[in-house]
Design a protein around this motif. Structure first.
Motif, PDB file in Angstrom:
ATOM      1  N   GLU A 154     -10.264  -6.570  -0.749  1.00 26.33           N
ATOM      2  CA  GLU A 154     -11.309  -5.632  -1.180  1.00 26.33           C
ATOM      3  C   GLU A 154     -12.693  -6.264  -1.153  1.00 26.33           C
ATOM      4  N   THR A 155     -12.767  -7.591  -1.314  1.00 28.23           N
ATOM      5  CA  THR A 155     -14.065  -8.256  -1.414  1.00 28.23           C
ATOM      6  C   THR A 155     -14.333  -9.281  -0.315  1.00 28.23           C
ATOM      7  N   GLU A 156     -13.330  -9.570   0.515  1.00 28.84           N
ATOM      8  CA  GLU A 156     -13.488 -10.601   1.535  1.00 28.84           C
ATOM      9  C   GLU A 156     -12.975 -10.105   2.877  1.00 28.84           C
ATOM     10  N   GLN A 157     -13.482 -10.691   3.944  1.00 28.96           N
ATOM     11  CA  GLN A 157     -13.062 -10.356   5.309  1.00 28.96           C
ATOM     12  C   GLN A 157     -12.048 -11.391   5.791  1.00 28.96           C
ATOM     13  N   PHE A 158     -10.995 -10.933   6.446  1.00 27.25           N
ATOM     14  CA  PHE A 158     -10.004 -11.823   7.040  1.00 27.25           C
ATOM     15  C   PHE A 158      -9.739 -11.366   8.467  1.00 27.25           C
ATOM     16  N   ASP A 159      -9.563 -12.337   9.345  1.00 29.84           N
ATOM     17  CA  ASP A 159      -9.285 -12.030  10.746  1.00 29.84           C
ATOM     18  C   ASP A 159      -7.799 -11.805  10.996  1.00 29.84           C
TER      19      ASP A 159
ATOM     20  N   SER B  31      -0.142 -15.516  -3.839  1.00 29.76           N
ATOM     21  CA  SER B  31       1.304 -15.501  -4.065  1.00 29.76           C
ATOM     22  C   SER B  31       1.974 -14.141  -3.997  1.00 29.76           C
ATOM     23  N   ASN B  32       1.205 -13.045  -3.863  1.00 29.80           N
ATOM     24  CA  ASN B  32       1.844 -11.729  -3.741  1.00 29.80           C
ATOM     25  C   ASN B  32       0.853 -10.716  -3.176  1.00 29.80           C
ATOM     26  N   GLY B  33       1.385  -9.552  -2.845  1.00 29.52           N
ATOM     27  CA  GLY B  33       0.576  -8.507  -2.227  1.00 29.52           C
ATOM     28  C   GLY B  33      -0.540  -7.986  -3.110  1.00 29.52           C
ATOM     29  N   ARG B  34      -0.328  -7.936  -4.416  1.00 25.17           N
ATOM     30  CA  ARG B  34      -1.383  -7.455  -5.321  1.00 25.17           C
ATOM     31  C   ARG B  34      -2.592  -8.379  -5.304  1.00 25.17           C
ATOM     32  N   GLU B  35      -2.326  -9.689  -5.358  1.00 27.32           N
ATOM     33  CA  GLU B  35      -3.422 -10.656  -5.262  1.00 27.32           C
ATOM     34  C   GLU B  35      -4.145 -10.507  -3.923  1.00 27.32           C
ATOM     35  N   ALA B  36      -3.372 -10.307  -2.882  1.00 24.93           N
ATOM     36  CA  ALA B  36      -3.949 -10.162  -1.545  1.00 24.93           C
ATOM     37  C   ALA B  36      -4.855  -8.943  -1.454  1.00 24.93           C
ATOM     38  N   LEU B  37      -4.418  -7.820  -2.031  1.00 20.44           N
ATOM     39  CA  LEU B  37      -5.239  -6.608  -2.009  1.00 20.44           C
ATOM     40  C   LEU B  37      -6.577  -6.840  -2.698  1.00 20.44           C
ATOM     41  N   LYS B  38      -6.563  -7.548  -3.815  1.00 20.05           N
ATOM     42  CA  LYS B  38      -7.812  -7.859  -4.517  1.00 20.05           C
ATOM     43  C   LYS B  38      -8.747  -8.681  -3.635  1.00 20.05           C
ATOM     44  N   ARG B  39      -8.184  -9.646  -2.911  1.00 19.05           N
ATOM     45  CA  ARG B  39      -9.011 -10.481  -2.037  1.00 19.05           C
ATOM     46  C   ARG B  39      -9.562  -9.677  -0.861  1.00 19.05           C
TER      47      ARG B  39
ATOM     48  N   LEU C 175       1.665  -4.149   3.550  1.00 11.72           N
ATOM     49  CA  LEU C 175       1.382  -3.621   4.892  1.00 11.72           C
ATOM     50  C   LEU C 175       1.161  -2.117   4.845  1.00 11.72           C
ATOM     51  N   ARG C 176       2.041  -1.399   4.158  1.00  6.87           N
ATOM     52  CA  ARG C 176       1.932   0.060   4.033  1.00  6.87           C
ATOM     53  C   ARG C 176       0.594   0.441   3.386  1.00  6.87           C
ATOM     54  N   THR C 177       0.188  -0.281   2.346  1.00  4.34           N
ATOM     55  CA  THR C 177      -1.067  -0.005   1.644  1.00  4.34           C
ATOM     56  C   THR C 177      -2.263  -0.246   2.559  1.00  4.34           C
ATOM     57  N   LEU C 178      -2.267  -1.345   3.298  1.00  6.81           N
ATOM     58  CA  LEU C 178      -3.380  -1.628   4.204  1.00  6.81           C
ATOM     59  C   LEU C 178      -3.487  -0.593   5.312  1.00  6.81           C
TER      60      LEU C 178
END
Length: 142
Positions: free
Chosen positions: A42-47, A32-40, A64-67
């Motif tokens: 860090e531990t998972e691969q996404f295409d 639901s937000n960028g913080r949750e996404a960053l956590k995922r 986007l800026r953080t990634l």
């Protein structure tokens, strides 16, 4: 392909997941937000990541800026899906090397085209940085 879908609206997350499923993509993680996404991330691969722009806690552009600032995630393909198509926002996304920008509401065909464009670019050069797409190739700006 494995997708990460980021949107604060549960109905929109479900719509995107359903569109992806109709396109044959069933490995989809919803947050639901960028913080949750960053956590995922860090531990998972996404295409490919599909993110909304405006969200609480961390917006899509902040995500986007953080990634792009991290060596291990700077080349992750990202599509922004937003109701806002202002030239300033699109220019900011291009500057941060977003791979695509899709305006809401969108069709399954539009999302399919953006995914195909990104996959073709990645097939040509898998380790290349995220390509900057010309505005003419972006949904809503054609």
């Amino acid at each position: 392909m494995r997708f990460l879908v980021i949107d604060d609206s549960l109905p929109m997350r479900r719509i995107i997941a359903n569109v992806l499923a109709r396109l044959g993509y069933t490995d989809v993680v919803l947050v639901s937000n960028g913080r949750e996404a960053l956590k995922r991330i860090e531990t998972e691969q996404f295409d490919l990541v599909i993110t909304d722009w405006y969200m609480p806690e961390m917006s899509g552009i902040e995500f986007l800026r953080t990634l792009r600032a991290k060596a291990d995630t700077q080349n992750v393909p990202i599509v922004i899906v937003s109701a806002n198509g202002s030239k300033e926002d699109v220019a900011q996304a291009i500057q941060l090397r977003v791979n695509g920008y899709v305006l809401k509401p969108f069709t399954a065909e539009t999302l399919k085209d953006r995914i195909a464009t990104i996959c073709a670019a990645r097939a040509e050069s898998p380790s290349a940085p995220a390509p900057e797409l010309a505005a003419a190739h972006w949904a809503g700006s054609e």
